[in-house]
Design a protein around this motif. Structure first.
Motif, PDB file in Angstrom:
ATOM      1  N   LEU A 130       0.794  -1.229   0.000  1.00  0.00           N
ATOM      2  CA  LEU A 130       0.000   0.000   0.000  1.00  0.00           C
ATOM      3  C   LEU A 130       0.828   1.282   0.000  1.00  0.00           C
ATOM      4  N   GLN A 132       4.241   1.567  -0.577  1.00  0.00           N
ATOM      5  CA  GLN A 132       5.277   1.617  -1.623  1.00  0.00           C
ATOM      6  C   GLN A 132       4.715   1.214  -2.985  1.00  0.00           C
ATOM      7  N   ASN A 133       3.413   0.950  -3.017  1.00  0.00           N
ATOM      8  CA  ASN A 133       2.748   0.554  -4.271  1.00  0.00           C
ATOM      9  C   ASN A 133       3.435  -0.594  -4.989  1.00  0.00           C
ATOM     10  N   CYS A 134       3.939  -1.551  -4.226  1.00  0.00           N
ATOM     11  CA  CYS A 134       4.588  -2.715  -4.846  1.00  0.00           C
ATOM     12  C   CYS A 134       3.504  -3.685  -5.323  1.00  0.00           C
ATOM     13  N   ASN A 135       3.782  -4.394  -6.424  1.00  0.00           N
ATOM     14  CA  ASN A 135       2.833  -5.429  -6.834  1.00  0.00           C
ATOM     15  C   ASN A 135       2.952  -6.603  -5.857  1.00  0.00           C
TER      16      ASN A 135
END
Lengths: 194, 109
Positions: A130, A132-135
């Motif tokens: 959320l 770091q917007n990592c997949n």
């Protein structure tokens, strides 16, 4: 002179705001039935990860988390846990939780309980996904990098709990799911009719 | 008057502990200073900083011998672990080092 007067006005509200945020966290601990003990390492860990997960769920308690060697962590919270230990240990607070906050605390307690491993893995995964917007794959990789001492099973369970707590399906998600599984449901109903 | 010439800044470094200036020791002090009285376990430091056992153990001991860190056993979910915490002296040394590094790097920029 003018600056000094401004300072005199600003200092008391700041102290009061700090007390307010502390009392709110204590109210969450109380709601969760979490009996904090500063001398226990696991309790300090649980306190950190509970606050971080609540933050990720959108409840801003005034203790922002960032990544440190211990994963998502708030040094400000550590300062308060050690600075106001008796308040945290006696769950001394007059702060009240709103109905929505109580519901969130209920979800948090039901999903994670007070298991340090699940909370730690869940908070770490949630932070990367959320904040770091990592997949999902990258978030998993980061969890494994920071917490290699946990087993695959512990990591899988922690992540599944994070998903349950943090990712609420939207009406659109539910509609897509219905469309995706609808075909199979119809086929199975037909086969039952035969 | 604050002196900002490079020579003054370099000379200020004499007040610092030169033994702190290794990458591993700086990483350890920076990491543990942020955690205050809470500290971090050996396994957390090893994983997050990606330092091998020999180097990590040796440098933690050097920092302990200098009085900058303390260590002790804790129990987490039934497992006994080693917890490292920064001392007041360690905190002060890290603050001095950090302040000096900031001045030094700004000067060189």
């Amino acid at each position: 002179m003018e600056a000094d007067e401004d300072l005199a006005v600003q200092v008391p509200p700041l102290r009061s705001m700090n007390m307010e945020k502390r009392k709110k966290v204590i109210a969450f601990f109380k709601e969760l039935g979490f009996e904090f003990n500063i001398s226990r390492f696991d309790d300090r860990l649980i306190a950190q990860k509970l606050v971080c997960l609540l933050d990720l769920r959108g409840i801003n308690l005034g203790y922002p988390c960032s990544i440190y060697v211990r994963g998502p962590y708030s040094p400000d919270l550590t300062d308060d846990l050690f600075g106001f230990t008796s308040e945290f240990e006696s769950l001394e607070t007059k702060a009240r939780l709103s109905a929505a906050e109580k519901e969130t605390a209920g979800d948090l307690g039901r999903i994670f309980g007070q298991k340090p491993v699940h909370l730690e893995v869940g908070a770490t995964y949630g932070y990367y996904a959320l904040r770091q917007n990592c997949n999902p794959l990258e978030a998993l990789r980061q969890v494994k990098r920071l917490k290699p001492f946990y087993s695959e099973a512990q990591i899988a369970l922690g992540i599944s709990k994070a998903k349950e707590f943090l990712f609420r399906p939207t009406p659109k998600d539910l509609e897509e799911l219905k469309m995706e599984t609808g075909v199979w449901q119809r086929v199975s109903l037909k086969s039952l009719e035969k | 008057m604050v002196q900002n010439d490079i020579l003054s800044i370099l000379n200020e470094s004499e007040a610092l502990n030169a033994k702190v200036f290794s990458l591993v020791r700086l990483k350890l002090l920076a990491s543990l200073a942020a955690l205050g009285s809470d500290g971090a376990t050996y396994r957390e430091l090893k994983a997050a900083l990606d330092i091998n056992d020999g180097v990590l153990f040796a440098n933690l001991n050097v920092l302990k011998d200098m009085g900058y860190l303390t260590s002790g056993k804790i129990t987490s979910e039934g497992k006994e672990l080693e917890l490292y915490t920064i001392t007041t002296d360690g905190h002060d040394e890290w603050k001095r080092t950090r302040t000096w590094l900031c001045r030094f790097l700004h000067c060189g920029a």
